[in-house]
Design a protein around this motif. Structure first.
Motif: not given
Length: 399
Positions: A301-303, A310-316, A339-341, A367-368
């Motif tokens: 995700l970082l790269a 919405s794509d940041v939801a994959l950090a779950l 990261a969640w908060a 940041v997340t």
């Protein structure tokens, strides 16, 4: 059955009942609330729906005039157009049997259930042993993760990816290679957040990679059979999306990218190369499946070349793998909670302090993911290695 086991079973049943009621209430709002009173409701799904209808009628989803035939007036424009592989439109084709509003609410129902189901499957695959209250907190936390909440409203496809990829990772560690690969292939409805997925499966499970490749090839062949110039149409759509404002605002690593297109492209290639090298080194080191996939999804995700909110939801995925791990991992787990908060704190700061709206996507897309990646790499470095000849039972016992 002893008294303790009976008590735990009653708690689980109570938790399931409460969760079902809560989900039912949420779905009732999703299905009953007047559409015009929800700002941006299904704004992205409307594009997907139009693309699915166009494809079902033998038209190209990359032709804006074709999309305009199946969408409300003004819903399709230079920004809101179909810029995804044909797979997404193919998967949504069954929903075109319904009116747009009904289909959008069915899609919303799926999205509401996807985060909790995805993290629960990952935790169960890892053999997480926790009290019902901890399970409830995990599922509720995933459901209320702010990028996921944004997806409920916009109707994006990120939670489809989350569900498919979570299932693929959990099944891969159980050595269900073909099923895991097909699910990973079905996750490829958006390419940019899954940049390192083929690399990770090449290193981890080549049978799954082959199955996923076949599933992707079938999708492309079916689309190319009646869409002339499919490669050129797809490339044009991806390029148009890549140069949109979203690339600037939602870039995961904006501080790494200097001004100037050529220099930024070179820097991004270096970031991607570093991410690939990191994933390869972790595989060579022999870390367990949980630290491997936590790190692979996080650095992927970082790269990414660009990310939507919405794509940041994959950090779950990495956050769940870290938070459900056993052992002395206080540091990575605290970072995972932070990261969640962070998106929630950003929205609160924006609301109270009237900050620039650009803060939100920069925080969600930057940041997340930086904190998530730091937590995942810390988790991977602390994890003990596994013997290369480990049995299935040893693989299931996470390092």
């Amino acid at each position: 059955m002893n008294r303790t086991a009976s008590s735990d079973r009653r708690r689980i049943l109570l938790l399931a009942a409460v969760s079902t009621v809560a989900t039912g209430i949420a779905l009732s709002f999703a299905f009953a609330y007047p559409w015009p009173e929800l700002p941006y409701f299904a704004i992205d799904f409307t594009v997907f729906f139009a693309a699915a209808r166009a494809l079902a009628r033998g038209l190209s989803p990359y032709d804006m005039s074709a999309l305009e035939q199946f969408a409300p007036a003004g819903a399709i424009n230079a920004v809101l157009t179909y810029s995804y592989p044909p797979l997404l439109a193919q998967l949504l084709a069954p929903l075109t049997a319904f009116p747009l509003e009904t289909a959008a609410r069915l899609w919303t129902a799926f999205n509401l259930l996807a985060p909790g189901a995805a993290v629960a499957f990952l935790a169960a695959s890892a053999g997480w042993r926790a009290r019902p209250l901890a399970w409830a907190i995990l599922i509720l936390g995933a459901t209320l993760f702010l990028p996921a909440v944004y997806t409920y409203l916009s109707g994006q496809a990120s939670l489809w990816i989350l569900a498919c990829l979570s299932l693929a990772i959990g099944l891969e560690q159980r050595e269900h290679h073909v099923t895991a690969g097909v699910l990973a292939g079905l996750a490829l409805v958006k390419l940019h957040p899954l940049l390192l997925l083929p690399v990770a499966f090449w290193l981890r499970d080549r049978k799954a990679l082959l199955a996923g490749g076949v599933a992707t090839l079938v999708s492309l062949v079916l689309a190319a059979s009646f869409i002339s110039g499919l490669p050129e149409a797809m490339l044009g759509a991806f390029s148009a999306n890549n140069v949109s404002m979203d690339e600037v605002l939602y870039q995961a690593t904006p501080i790494l990218y200097p001004p100037g297109a050529a220099l930024a492209a070179i820097t991004h290639l270096l970031v991607v190369g570093a991410a690939v090298a990191m994933v390869a080194w972790l595989h060579q080191r022999g870390v367990g499946w949980r630290p491997f996939w936590a790190a692979a999804t996080a650095v992927g995700l970082l790269a990414a070349p660009y990310l939507g909110r919405s794509d940041v939801a994959l950090a779950l995925i990495p956050l769940t793998l870290i938070l459900t791990a056993e052992g002395k991992l206080r540091g990575p787990k605290l970072l995972a909670l932070l990261a969640w908060a962070v998106p929630l704190l950003a929205v609160m700061a924006y609301s109270v302090l009237a900050l620039d709206a650009a803060l939100l996507p920069r925080v969600w897309g930057g940041v997340t993911l930086w904190i998530t990646t730091l937590a995942a790499l810390w988790f991977a470095f602390k994890a003990p290695t596994e013997p290369r000849s480990a049995s299935v039972s040893m693989r299931l016992a996470d390092s």
